[in-house]
Write a protein that holds these residues in place. Structure first.
Motif, PDB file in Angstrom:
ATOM      1  N   ARG A 195       8.123   4.150   9.009  1.00  0.00           N
ATOM      2  CA  ARG A 195       8.742   4.208   7.677  1.00  0.00           C
ATOM      3  C   ARG A 195       9.352   5.577   7.437  1.00  0.00           C
ATOM      4  O   ARG A 195      10.366   5.703   6.758  1.00  0.00           O
ATOM      5  N   VAL A 196       8.711   6.607   7.999  1.00  0.00           N
ATOM      6  CA  VAL A 196       9.219   7.968   7.830  1.00  0.00           C
ATOM      7  C   VAL A 196      10.441   8.185   8.710  1.00  0.00           C
ATOM      8  O   VAL A 196      11.479   8.679   8.264  1.00  0.00           O
ATOM      9  N   HIS A 197      10.313   7.783   9.977  1.00  0.00           N
ATOM     10  CA  HIS A 197      11.444   7.889  10.912  1.00  0.00           C
ATOM     11  C   HIS A 197      11.140   7.016  12.126  1.00  0.00           C
ATOM     12  O   HIS A 197      10.013   7.006  12.624  1.00  0.00           O
ATOM     13  N   THR A 198      12.141   6.316  12.612  1.00  0.00           N
ATOM     14  CA  THR A 198      11.929   5.420  13.749  1.00  0.00           C
ATOM     15  C   THR A 198      11.453   6.172  14.991  1.00  0.00           C
ATOM     16  O   THR A 198      10.693   5.636  15.801  1.00  0.00           O
ATOM     17  N   ASP A 199      11.883   7.433  15.148  1.00  0.00           N
ATOM     18  CA  ASP A 199      11.433   8.228  16.291  1.00  0.00           C
ATOM     19  C   ASP A 199       9.926   8.444  16.257  1.00  0.00           C
ATOM     20  O   ASP A 199       9.276   8.530  17.307  1.00  0.00           O
ATOM     21  N   MET A 200       9.376   8.554  15.059  1.00  0.00           N
ATOM     22  CA  MET A 200       7.929   8.770  14.921  1.00  0.00           C
ATOM     23  C   MET A 200       7.142   7.567  15.426  1.00  0.00           C
ATOM     24  O   MET A 200       6.082   7.726  16.035  1.00  0.00           O
ATOM     25  N   GLN A 201       7.651   6.384  15.176  1.00  0.00           N
ATOM     26  CA  GLN A 201       6.966   5.187  15.667  1.00  0.00           C
ATOM     27  C   GLN A 201       7.143   5.063  17.179  1.00  0.00           C
ATOM     28  O   GLN A 201       6.196   4.745  17.906  1.00  0.00           O
ATOM     29  N   ARG A 202       8.344   5.333  17.638  1.00  0.00           N
ATOM     30  CA  ARG A 202       8.632   5.188  19.065  1.00  0.00           C
ATOM     31  C   ARG A 202       7.821   6.177  19.903  1.00  0.00           C
ATOM     32  O   ARG A 202       7.327   5.836  20.969  1.00  0.00           O
ATOM     33  N   GLY A 203       7.662   7.409  19.407  1.00  0.00           N
ATOM     34  CA  GLY A 203       6.956   8.428  20.173  1.00  0.00           C
ATOM     35  C   GLY A 203       5.581   8.761  19.617  1.00  0.00           C
ATOM     36  O   GLY A 203       5.045   9.850  19.882  1.00  0.00           O
ATOM     37  N   PHE A 204       4.997   7.826  18.882  1.00  0.00           N
ATOM     38  CA  PHE A 204       3.717   8.075  18.213  1.00  0.00           C
ATOM     39  C   PHE A 204       2.635   8.501  19.201  1.00  0.00           C
ATOM     40  O   PHE A 204       2.439   7.867  20.247  1.00  0.00           O
ATOM     41  N   ILE A 205       1.927   9.591  18.865  1.00  0.00           N
ATOM     42  CA  ILE A 205       0.786  10.049  19.665  1.00  0.00           C
ATOM     43  C   ILE A 205      -0.510   9.827  18.890  1.00  0.00           C
ATOM     44  O   ILE A 205      -1.430   9.174  19.362  1.00  0.00           O
ATOM     45  N   ARG A 206      -0.552  10.370  17.684  1.00  0.00           N
ATOM     46  CA  ARG A 206      -1.737  10.218  16.843  1.00  0.00           C
ATOM     47  C   ARG A 206      -1.355  10.548  15.405  1.00  0.00           C
ATOM     48  O   ARG A 206      -0.280  11.100  15.138  1.00  0.00           O
ATOM     49  N   ALA A 207      -2.251  10.206  14.483  1.00  0.00           N
ATOM     50  CA  ALA A 207      -2.057  10.543  13.075  1.00  0.00           C
ATOM     51  C   ALA A 207      -3.264  11.330  12.599  1.00  0.00           C
ATOM     52  O   ALA A 207      -4.411  10.950  12.861  1.00  0.00           O
ATOM     53  N   GLU A 208      -3.007  12.443  11.920  1.00  0.00           N
ATOM     54  CA  GLU A 208      -4.071  13.192  11.257  1.00  0.00           C
ATOM     55  C   GLU A 208      -4.143  12.665   9.826  1.00  0.00           C
ATOM     56  O   GLU A 208      -3.152  12.715   9.094  1.00  0.00           O
ATOM     57  N   VAL A 209      -5.314  12.154   9.445  1.00  0.00           N
ATOM     58  CA  VAL A 209      -5.446  11.399   8.205  1.00  0.00           C
ATOM     59  C   VAL A 209      -6.509  12.019   7.305  1.00  0.00           C
ATOM     60  O   VAL A 209      -7.621  12.337   7.756  1.00  0.00           O
ATOM     61  N   VAL A 210      -6.148  12.148   6.025  1.00  0.00           N
ATOM     62  CA  VAL A 210      -7.113  12.559   5.004  1.00  0.00           C
ATOM     63  C   VAL A 210      -7.030  11.548   3.865  1.00  0.00           C
ATOM     64  O   VAL A 210      -5.939  11.276   3.354  1.00  0.00           O
TER      65      VAL A 210
ATOM     66  N   ARG B  32       0.846  -1.179   0.000  1.00  0.00           N
ATOM     67  CA  ARG B  32       0.000   0.000   0.000  1.00  0.00           C
ATOM     68  C   ARG B  32       0.894   1.246   0.000  1.00  0.00           C
ATOM     69  O   ARG B  32       2.027   1.202   0.462  1.00  0.00           O
ATOM     70  N   THR B  33       0.338   2.334  -0.508  1.00  0.00           N
ATOM     71  CA  THR B  33       1.066   3.602  -0.534  1.00  0.00           C
ATOM     72  C   THR B  33       0.344   4.628   0.325  1.00  0.00           C
ATOM     73  O   THR B  33      -0.880   4.760   0.251  1.00  0.00           O
ATOM     74  N   PHE B  34       1.102   5.337   1.157  1.00  0.00           N
ATOM     75  CA  PHE B  34       0.548   6.516   1.816  1.00  0.00           C
ATOM     76  C   PHE B  34       1.459   7.697   1.510  1.00  0.00           C
ATOM     77  O   PHE B  34       2.590   7.527   1.025  1.00  0.00           O
ATOM     78  N   PHE B  35       0.950   8.895   1.758  1.00  0.00           N
ATOM     79  CA  PHE B  35       1.679  10.105   1.388  1.00  0.00           C
ATOM     80  C   PHE B  35       1.895  11.012   2.590  1.00  0.00           C
ATOM     81  O   PHE B  35       1.068  11.061   3.512  1.00  0.00           O
ATOM     82  N   THR B  36       3.026  11.710   2.571  1.00  0.00           N
ATOM     83  CA  THR B  36       3.246  12.847   3.469  1.00  0.00           C
ATOM     84  C   THR B  36       3.490  14.050   2.572  1.00  0.00           C
ATOM     85  O   THR B  36       4.073  13.919   1.478  1.00  0.00           O
ATOM     86  N   ALA B  37       3.033  15.212   2.998  1.00  0.00           N
ATOM     87  CA  ALA B  37       3.145  16.375   2.116  1.00  0.00           C
ATOM     88  C   ALA B  37       3.273  17.658   2.916  1.00  0.00           C
ATOM     89  O   ALA B  37       2.655  17.828   3.976  1.00  0.00           O
TER      90      ALA B  37
ATOM     91  N   ASP C 251      -4.709   2.538   1.510  1.00  0.00           N
ATOM     92  CA  ASP C 251      -3.967   2.977   0.336  1.00  0.00           C
ATOM     93  C   ASP C 251      -4.423   4.389  -0.045  1.00  0.00           C
ATOM     94  O   ASP C 251      -5.615   4.663  -0.162  1.00  0.00           O
ATOM     95  N   GLY C 252      -3.470   5.302  -0.213  1.00  0.00           N
ATOM     96  CA  GLY C 252      -3.790   6.665  -0.618  1.00  0.00           C
ATOM     97  C   GLY C 252      -3.954   7.648   0.518  1.00  0.00           C
ATOM     98  O   GLY C 252      -4.133   8.846   0.277  1.00  0.00           O
ATOM     99  N   ASP C 253      -3.898   7.180   1.764  1.00  0.00           N
ATOM    100  CA  ASP C 253      -4.023   8.104   2.890  1.00  0.00           C
ATOM    101  C   ASP C 253      -2.906   9.151   2.861  1.00  0.00           C
ATOM    102  O   ASP C 253      -1.742   8.831   2.561  1.00  0.00           O
ATOM    103  N   VAL C 254      -3.276  10.394   3.197  1.00  0.00           N
ATOM    104  CA  VAL C 254      -2.283  11.452   3.410  1.00  0.00           C
ATOM    105  C   VAL C 254      -2.170  11.629   4.919  1.00  0.00           C
ATOM    106  O   VAL C 254      -3.159  11.944   5.594  1.00  0.00           O
ATOM    107  N   LEU C 255      -0.967  11.398   5.459  1.00  0.00           N
ATOM    108  CA  LEU C 255      -0.764  11.356   6.911  1.00  0.00           C
ATOM    109  C   LEU C 255       0.070  12.534   7.408  1.00  0.00           C
ATOM    110  O   LEU C 255       1.038  12.948   6.750  1.00  0.00           O
ATOM    111  N   HIS C 256      -0.333  13.038   8.546  1.00  0.00           N
ATOM    112  CA  HIS C 256       0.478  13.968   9.313  1.00  0.00           C
ATOM    113  C   HIS C 256       0.601  13.367  10.704  1.00  0.00           C
ATOM    114  O   HIS C 256      -0.389  13.279  11.434  1.00  0.00           O
ATOM    115  N   VAL C 257       1.804  12.933  11.068  1.00  0.00           N
ATOM    116  CA  VAL C 257       1.996  12.197  12.323  1.00  0.00           C
ATOM    117  C   VAL C 257       2.421  13.143  13.450  1.00  0.00           C
ATOM    118  O   VAL C 257       3.358  13.959  13.286  1.00  0.00           O
ATOM    119  N   ARG C 258       1.746  13.041  14.558  1.00  0.00           N
ATOM    120  CA  ARG C 258       2.124  13.751  15.771  1.00  0.00           C
ATOM    121  C   ARG C 258       2.867  12.785  16.678  1.00  0.00           C
ATOM    122  O   ARG C 258       2.388  11.684  16.944  1.00  0.00           O
TER     123      ARG C 258
END
Length: 366
Positions: free
Chosen positions: A310-325, A283-288, A356-363
């Motif tokens: 996948r973006v950065h290991t710190d993001m997974q380790r400190g994941f709070i939430r994802a803003e998804v469109v 699957r593909t997701f996008f950051t922009a 597939d196709g989600d645009v993510l902004h990770v907090r």
């Protein structure tokens, strides 16, 4: 996560020519067996028009597509499972990839020698399939012997493993690839992966045809490839490797004209990469943002924290939430701000499975 597809087949079927077309590496291509011994590796960008649209709406200065790794593995020959033609080395290279792209020669050309003297796709398919099966049978025999000895101690886990290995061994000994075993038991797939069974690899078939036979190829030569693929529910991509090598050197305008002259809407390479992506269940997701719009690859079923990793290991380790469109909402409302105003931006937690196709902004916070 490195996603790797190995290009396999007999010598002189067009593997290296195909690889040269899809990769900037420029694999050695020559008219004699074993021109390739160590596998060439190329990173192939995956064209996705959605990424360009996301980048446009986000005003991104840089666009980075997702990609696959293609490995050009040297040609197999009859007896490879016994070490013929440096077979053990070649087979070990197949063991290391995630999926297999099996190239079959479906063209006549007196200037390109065939390792067996004449062109016969059905025979060529059987040679490669047989060598992979024989190697797996050898692997399973050794593993089954070890598991049987352990099971005699009364260990329940050992007994379960011995039963799974016996089932796999009977299936392969009957001439069927491990991937075709009709089992829903996840432990079967796990054991296959642990042993690195060659015939457990998801497989895509490529019929390499003469340019003059495009778009569909010579029906008599293509038929055995389609039959082999249909028997296991696999896909077939028909292309002319020589033509693809020419297409790869053209600019966008010339490429479109050449494809039109060949009666093709998309290049064979585009279709191959798309099929390989689907084969691997990706699957593909996008950051922009203003700096960059980027496509990322994940496996189906992975969660937001895994995607963040996948973006950065710190993001997974400190994941709070994802803003998804969703991509459709992102486009329909002119980007993230418009989607937020329209109530189409969702806040998702750790259990969210990325679509597939989600645009993510990770907090995140570390």
């Amino acid at each position: 996560m490195s996603l790797e597809v190995g290009i396999v087949g007999l010598p002189n079927v067009g593997k290296s020519t195909l690889f040269t077309a899809v990769s900037a590496v420029g694999a050695e291509a020559a008219n004699y067996p074993f021109a390739t011994i160590e596998p060439n590796v190329g990173v192939v960008p995956i064209a996705d028009p959605r990424l360009d649209e996301v980048a446009r709406l986000a005003g991104s200065r840089k666009v980075t597509p997702t990609s696959l790794e293609l490995h050009d593995i040297a040609g197999l020959v009859a007896g490879a499972s016994r070490g013929e033609g440096l077979g053990n080395r070649f087979l070990s290279h197949i063991r290391e990839v995630d999926a297999v792209c099996h190239v079959v020669r479906c063209f006549h050309d007196p200037d390109v020698v065939h390792v067996d003297g004449d062109v016969d796709p059905a025979r060529d398919l059987e040679v490669v399939a047989t060598e992979l099966l024989l190697k797996d049978a050898e692997t399973l025999e050794r593993a089954a012997d070890r598991a049987s000895r352990a099971a005699r101690t009364g260990d329940r886990e050992a007994k379960s493993r011995a039963d799974i290995l016996a089932e796999l061994r009977a299936h392969v000994d009957a001439g069927q690839p491990a991937r075709a075993l009709p089992s829903t038991d996840p432990e079967v797939a796990q054991v296959s992966a642990e042993l690195g069974l060659l015939t457990a690899k998801p497989t895509l078939y490529v019929a390499n045809v003469a340019e003059a036979d495009l778009p569909g190829g010579d029906p008599g030569l293509i038929a055995p490839v389609r039959e082999a693929a249909a028997a296991e529910g696999a896909e077939v991509v028909v292309l002319a490797a020589e033509a693809e090598a020419q297409i790869a050197e053209l600019d966008a305008g010339e490429r479109a004209e050449f494809l039109d002259a060949l009666g093709l809407e998309r290049s064979g390479l585009d279709r191959l990469v798309t099929s390989a992506y689907r084969l691997l269940g990706l699957r593909t997701f996008f950051t922009a943002g203003p700096t960059e719009a980027r496509a990322w690859t994940i496996r189906a079923g992975q969660t937001a924290p895994q995607a963040a990793g996948r973006v950065h290991t710190d993001m997974q380790r400190g994941f709070i939430r994802a803003e998804v469109v969703a991509y459709e909402d992102y486009v329909a409302h002119g980007g993230e701000a418009g989607a937020r105003d329209a109530g189409k931006l969702r806040v998702e937690g750790k259990d969210y499975v990325v679509a597939d196709g989600d645009v993510l902004h990770v907090r995140f916070n570390v």
